[in-house]
Design an enzyme around this catalytic site. Structure first.
Site, mmCIF file in Angstrom:
data_model
loop_
_atom_site.group_PDB
_atom_site.id
_atom_site.type_symbol
_atom_site.label_atom_id
_atom_site.label_comp_id
_atom_site.label_asym_id
_atom_site.label_seq_id
_atom_site.Cartn_x
_atom_site.Cartn_y
_atom_site.Cartn_z
ATOM 1 N N LEU A 141 2.640 10.944 -3.950
ATOM 2 C CA LEU A 141 4.367 9.841 -2.850
ATOM 3 C C LEU A 141 3.155 8.754 -1.464
ATOM 4 O O LEU A 141 3.257 9.248 -0.259
ATOM 5 C CB LEU A 141 5.089 10.436 -2.486
ATOM 6 C CG LEU A 141 6.494 9.715 -1.863
ATOM 7 C CD1 LEU A 141 7.020 8.980 -2.795
ATOM 8 C CD2 LEU A 141 7.715 10.696 -1.787
ATOM 9 N N PRO A 142 2.093 8.661 -1.360
ATOM 10 C CA PRO A 142 1.439 7.887 -0.775
ATOM 11 C C PRO A 142 2.005 6.977 0.641
ATOM 12 O O PRO A 142 3.076 6.151 -0.199
ATOM 13 C CB PRO A 142 0.239 7.268 -1.055
ATOM 14 C CG PRO A 142 0.966 6.312 -2.835
ATOM 15 C CD PRO A 142 2.285 7.504 -3.660
ATOM 16 N N HIS A 143 2.092 7.136 1.240
ATOM 17 C CA HIS A 143 3.101 6.300 2.591
ATOM 18 C C HIS A 143 2.251 5.851 3.316
ATOM 19 O O HIS A 143 1.605 6.920 3.956
ATOM 20 C CB HIS A 143 4.286 6.720 2.420
ATOM 21 C CG HIS A 143 4.614 7.948 3.635
ATOM 22 N ND1 HIS A 143 4.593 9.286 2.046
ATOM 23 C CD2 HIS A 143 4.404 8.186 4.425
ATOM 24 C CE1 HIS A 143 3.666 9.714 3.105
ATOM 25 N NE2 HIS A 143 5.057 9.917 4.498
ATOM 26 N N ALA A 144 2.597 4.831 5.114
ATOM 27 C CA ALA A 144 1.954 5.322 6.581
ATOM 28 C C ALA A 144 3.819 4.816 6.897
ATOM 29 O O ALA A 144 4.603 5.313 6.292
ATOM 30 C CB ALA A 144 0.915 4.029 6.297
ATOM 31 N N LEU B 175 5.023 4.443 -0.915
ATOM 32 C CA LEU B 175 6.623 4.311 -0.246
ATOM 33 C C LEU B 175 6.057 3.692 1.005
ATOM 34 O O LEU B 175 5.785 3.640 1.612
ATOM 35 C CB LEU B 175 7.067 5.466 -0.744
ATOM 36 C CG LEU B 175 8.469 5.826 0.392
ATOM 37 C CD1 LEU B 175 9.597 5.014 -0.316
ATOM 38 C CD2 LEU B 175 8.057 7.221 1.088
#
Lengths: 154, 98
Positions: free
Chosen positions: A64-67, A103
């Site tokens: 679930l990569p996100h920043a 995301l």
């Protein structure tokens, strides 16, 4: 907003990637193509995985990569890339990863609702298996819709 | 009882964990404050229980409180077993006053 509405048009199956960075970039490009995020957000997602390690991997085979919203989120968004070949993120419990959910979170309560709905979706037995077996993007979308119809959206 | 959930950013999986844990504790009638944090800002903070992904172990090995490590962050059973175990252990130790 329902997950199925959020993710509609943002599902890509059997994407080729040879490492985690290509996978995260492909996942970011998918949201960029919809105007959900700016390219700076994709760069930020890559940087976060590089700096913080494998914490983007939250379950077996699932990342679930996100920043942060200020890194370039235009609107709250979620996508799904299913990789042709699983890649390693460096997470010993949950590698290799074949499902990448990029995301983009907003600063409001809507973000919490999306995360809560996603946690319920991912923890419901059978959903991930159905996504892995799906033959088309439409079939993946119907897994989300089915889950919501069965009350999983609550 | 103060529980801190950790992830790299404090904006994704730690929030998921927080909501799952709140759900689990509410269903069991256990009162606790659950806060989501990123690893960077957590340093030096106090918590009765810290819940983190198990890859974070090396960052938490000197933490004086109770540390619960989770490998599958969406596995409700794993979270429930480990977190409730830790919380009940603490409540017993404190005579149930906390």
């Amino acid at each position: 907003m329902k997950l199925s509405e959020l993710i509609e048009g943002r599902i890509k199956l059997n994407l080729p990637a040879t490492n985690w960075e290509e996978a995260v970039r492909a996942a970011g490009a998918l949201l960029e193509s919809k105007g959900d995020i700016s390219p700076t957000y994709t760069e930020a997602m890559v940087r976060v995985v590089r700096e913080l390690g494998p914490y983007a991997v939250i379950a077996p085979g699932v990342a679930l990569p996100h920043a942060r919203p200020e890194d370039g989120v235009r609107r709250s968004c979620l996508g799904l890339v299913r990789l042709a070949t699983p890649v390693e993120f460096g997470n010993k419990a949950n590698d290799p990863v074949d499902l990448v959910f990029p995301l983009g979170g907003s600063r409001d309560e809507g973000h919490l609702e999306v995360l809560a709905a996603l946690a319920r979706f991912l923890s419901t037995p059978g959903n991930l298996e159905a996504i892995r077996k799906a033959k088309t993007e439409e079939e993946v979308l119907s897994v989300f819709r089915q889950h919501e119809m069965e009350g999983g959206a609550r | 009882m103060r529980i801190v959930t950790l992830c790299g950013m404090g904006f994704g999986s730690s929030l998921m964990l927080k909501m799952t844990i709140e759900d689990i504790l509410r269903a069991r009638g256990i009162k606790a404050e659950v806060v989501a944090w990123d690893l960077g800002s957590f340093k030096g903070q106090q918590a009765d229980v810290v819940v983190a992904p198990d890859d974070m172990e090396r960052h938490l090995k000197d933490y004086p409180g109770v540390v619960v490590l989770i490998s599958n962050l969406v596995d409700r059973k794993e979270i429930e077993t480990k977190v409730v175990g830790a919380v009940e252990g603490l409540l017993k130790g404190a005579g149930g006053t906390k």
